[in-house]
Design a protein around this motif. Structure first.
Motif, mmCIF file in Angstrom:
data_model
loop_
_atom_site.group_PDB
_atom_site.id
_atom_site.type_symbol
_atom_site.label_atom_id
_atom_site.label_comp_id
_atom_site.label_asym_id
_atom_site.label_seq_id
_atom_site.Cartn_x
_atom_site.Cartn_y
_atom_site.Cartn_z
ATOM 1 N N ASN A 84 0.854 -1.181 0.000
ATOM 2 C CA ASN A 84 0.000 0.000 0.000
ATOM 3 C C ASN A 84 0.890 1.231 0.000
ATOM 4 O O ASN A 84 1.551 1.523 0.993
ATOM 5 N N PRO A 85 0.974 1.962 -1.124
ATOM 6 C CA PRO A 85 1.898 3.088 -1.212
ATOM 7 C C PRO A 85 1.612 4.187 -0.210
ATOM 8 O O PRO A 85 2.451 5.047 0.013
ATOM 9 N N ARG A 86 0.435 4.180 0.418
ATOM 10 C CA ARG A 86 0.117 5.222 1.383
ATOM 11 C C ARG A 86 0.452 4.817 2.815
ATOM 12 O O ARG A 86 0.429 5.627 3.720
ATOM 13 N N ALA A 87 0.724 3.508 3.024
ATOM 14 C CA ALA A 87 0.930 3.014 4.378
ATOM 15 C C ALA A 87 2.362 3.259 4.835
ATOM 16 O O ALA A 87 3.312 3.014 4.104
ATOM 17 N N GLY A 88 2.496 3.704 6.075
ATOM 18 C CA GLY A 88 3.823 3.828 6.665
ATOM 19 C C GLY A 88 4.714 4.843 5.996
ATOM 20 O O GLY A 88 5.934 4.743 6.088
ATOM 21 N N GLY A 89 4.180 5.829 5.327
ATOM 22 C CA GLY A 89 5.008 6.849 4.686
ATOM 23 C C GLY A 89 5.914 6.293 3.611
ATOM 24 O O GLY A 89 7.120 6.561 3.593
ATOM 25 N N GLN A 90 5.397 5.485 2.706
ATOM 26 C CA GLN A 90 6.200 4.886 1.650
ATOM 27 C C GLN A 90 6.899 5.955 0.835
ATOM 28 O O GLN A 90 6.326 6.977 0.478
ATOM 29 N N ASP A 91 8.152 5.716 0.522
ATOM 30 C CA ASP A 91 8.919 6.701 -0.225
ATOM 31 C C ASP A 91 8.818 6.468 -1.725
ATOM 32 O O ASP A 91 8.264 5.482 -2.196
ATOM 33 N N GLU A 92 9.383 7.385 -2.451
ATOM 34 C CA GLU A 92 9.271 7.336 -3.911
ATOM 35 C C GLU A 92 9.954 6.118 -4.502
ATOM 36 O O GLU A 92 9.480 5.540 -5.480
ATOM 37 N N LEU A 93 11.066 5.686 -3.895
ATOM 38 C CA LEU A 93 11.786 4.538 -4.440
ATOM 39 C C LEU A 93 10.973 3.258 -4.301
ATOM 40 O O LEU A 93 10.959 2.421 -5.205
ATOM 41 N N ALA A 94 10.285 3.105 -3.174
ATOM 42 C CA ALA A 94 9.411 1.949 -3.009
ATOM 43 C C ALA A 94 8.282 1.979 -4.020
ATOM 44 O O ALA A 94 7.877 0.947 -4.562
ATOM 45 N N VAL A 99 6.148 -0.161 -9.448
ATOM 46 C CA VAL A 99 5.792 0.073 -10.845
ATOM 47 C C VAL A 99 6.612 -0.841 -11.760
ATOM 48 O O VAL A 99 6.084 -1.433 -12.708
ATOM 49 N N VAL A 100 7.905 -0.961 -11.478
ATOM 50 C CA VAL A 100 8.763 -1.830 -12.291
ATOM 51 C C VAL A 100 8.284 -3.274 -12.196
ATOM 52 O O VAL A 100 8.212 -3.985 -13.201
ATOM 53 N N LEU A 101 7.943 -3.722 -10.996
ATOM 54 C CA LEU A 101 7.452 -5.087 -10.835
ATOM 55 C C LEU A 101 6.172 -5.296 -11.637
ATOM 56 O O LEU A 101 6.008 -6.325 -12.318
ATOM 57 N N ALA A 102 5.265 -4.331 -11.580
ATOM 58 C CA ALA A 102 4.028 -4.431 -12.355
ATOM 59 C C ALA A 102 4.343 -4.512 -13.850
ATOM 60 O O ALA A 102 3.691 -5.244 -14.601
ATOM 61 N N LEU A 157 16.443 -1.518 -0.261
ATOM 62 C CA LEU A 157 16.540 -0.391 -1.188
ATOM 63 C C LEU A 157 17.823 0.411 -1.016
ATOM 64 O O LEU A 157 18.196 1.180 -1.902
ATOM 65 N N ALA A 158 18.520 0.201 0.107
ATOM 66 C CA ALA A 158 19.815 0.857 0.288
ATOM 67 C C ALA A 158 20.831 0.357 -0.733
ATOM 68 O O ALA A 158 21.858 1.018 -0.970
ATOM 69 N N PHE A 159 20.551 -0.794 -1.345
ATOM 70 C CA PHE A 159 21.452 -1.298 -2.388
ATOM 71 C C PHE A 159 21.593 -0.299 -3.524
ATOM 72 O O PHE A 159 22.658 -0.195 -4.149
ATOM 73 N N PRO A 170 24.476 4.991 -11.585
ATOM 74 C CA PRO A 170 23.259 5.682 -11.179
ATOM 75 C C PRO A 170 22.164 5.556 -12.234
ATOM 76 O O PRO A 170 22.392 5.032 -13.329
ATOM 77 N N GLY A 171 20.977 6.040 -11.894
ATOM 78 C CA GLY A 171 19.893 6.110 -12.867
ATOM 79 C C GLY A 171 18.751 5.166 -12.557
ATOM 80 O O GLY A 171 18.959 4.059 -12.053
ATOM 81 N N ASP A 172 17.538 5.607 -12.877
ATOM 82 C CA ASP A 172 16.373 4.782 -12.565
ATOM 83 C C ASP A 172 16.303 3.525 -13.423
ATOM 84 O O ASP A 172 15.820 2.482 -12.978
ATOM 85 N N PHE A 173 16.815 3.592 -14.656
ATOM 86 C CA PHE A 173 16.746 2.390 -15.479
ATOM 87 C C PHE A 173 17.764 1.351 -15.018
ATOM 88 O O PHE A 173 17.530 0.149 -15.162
ATOM 89 N N ALA A 174 18.883 1.799 -14.461
ATOM 90 C CA ALA A 174 19.829 0.871 -13.846
ATOM 91 C C ALA A 174 19.153 0.159 -12.681
ATOM 92 O O ALA A 174 19.330 -1.052 -12.483
ATOM 93 N N GLN A 175 18.357 0.885 -11.924
ATOM 94 C CA GLN A 175 17.624 0.298 -10.808
ATOM 95 C C GLN A 175 16.573 -0.688 -11.307
ATOM 96 O O GLN A 175 16.378 -1.760 -10.719
#
Length: 303
Positions: A84-94, A99-102, A157-159, A170-175
């Motif tokens: 749940n992206p709203r639960a527990g103050g989920q951050d943008e990386l989570a 989205v990538v998994l979907a 996610l610290a990885f 770096p970069g979101d596509f690398a992630q």
């Protein structure tokens, strides 16, 4: 990478802040049924394994001795820990990794349908520092990993901070490439390749077992390329520089580069993931072809 506004996967468990005592839940190892026939591995995968056994001088008949049918594996109930992206103050990386998994789900589902099977998506587990999976206890230092027993991808996610700072990738596509690679191992599990390779590894000398593992890892890189190919054609996710980000990440985590950086020399017999050049080449091969047949690392003469 164009990911904002994309569908979020519900197959995410957020264990951050829960400690490492959360047990893994084994769901058994699935089969893919092709053309209405049950089996642990498709025709293509079976032929690859037979080729491997002949190359390494192993009697193919031994592969099936004392093998427990996967469909008889005990199945435990899985708790409803949907992301749940709203639960527990989920951050943008989570939010990003969901989205990538979907997107990997939207890629592999039709591919499996074309094979006559059904894609069963993995669960992505977010954790901090250490985690208990059905494959055992693991610390974040091992990096992202896939457990075939519970069919889950685990990542601290610290990885991604380490990917950017230590590996200079770096970069979101690398992630996204990192997630797609681990999902590639899940695809191998569903096709039956993972269990067959594991069985064969136990019959080989350590250096030969490592070479077999390299082929498996490079296939996962190729499968990550397949995801990028299909995602771009279907959803136009790529932006300028994205492919370079993925290739840079693949190069940064090549065995030769990591060993050279950590100890100043390389020992090829100990490689388990492939060289930087090999990882880039197989990702590119999957990216260009978008085809499972072009990801046959097991019978390739040149990796």
């Amino acid at each position: 990478m164009r990911w904002r506004g994309g569908r979020r996967s519900r197959n995410v468990e957020d264990r951050r802040g829960q400690g490492a005592g959360v047990p893994g839940y084994g769901r058994g190892m699935p089969r893919v049924r092709l053309g209405g026939r049950g089996g642990k591995i498709g025709g293509l995968g079976f032929l690859l394994i037979i080729v491997l056994m002949l190359v390494f001088g192993v009697n193919p008949a031994t592969l099936f001795q004392d093998a427990a049918p996967p469909d008889l594996a005990p199945r435990q109930p899985v708790p409803d820990q949907s992301f749940n992206p709203r639960a527990g103050g989920q951050d943008e990386l989570a939010d990003f990794v969901s989205v990538v998994l979907a997107d990997t789900e939207d890629t592999w589902t039709p591919i499996f349908r074309q094979l006559g099977g059904t894609y069963q998506p993995p669960t992505l587990v977010l954790f901090n520092d250490a985690v208990q999976s059905a494959c055992g206890f693991a610390q974040a230092a091992v990096g992202p990993f896939y457990c075939p027993v519970d069919q889950k991808v685990y990542i601290d996610l610290a990885f991604y901070d380490e990917l950017r700072s230590r590996f200079q990738a770096p970069g979101d596509f690398a992630q996204a490439y990192v997630i797609a690679h681990e999902v590639g191992h899940h695809v191998q599990n569903l096709l039956g390749v993972a269990s067959q390779v594991q069985e064969l590894r136990s019959q080989l000398r350590p250096e030969d077992a490592n070479r077999l593992t390299v082929r498996m890892e490079l296939q996962a890189d190729c499968f990550a390329g397949i995801w990028a190919n299909h995602a771009e054609r279907a959803r136009q996710i790529l932006e300028e520089g994205d492919i370079e980000e993925a290739l840079n990440a693949a190069s940064a985590i090549g065995d030769d580069r990591i060993q050279r950086q950590s100890r100043g020399y390389v020992t090829p017999d100990s490689f388990t993931h492939g060289t930087s050049e090999q990882r880039m080449r197989w990702f590119t091969r999957g990216l260009r072809s978008g085809s499972l047949e072009n990801c046959d690392t097991f019978s390739a003469d040149r990796l």
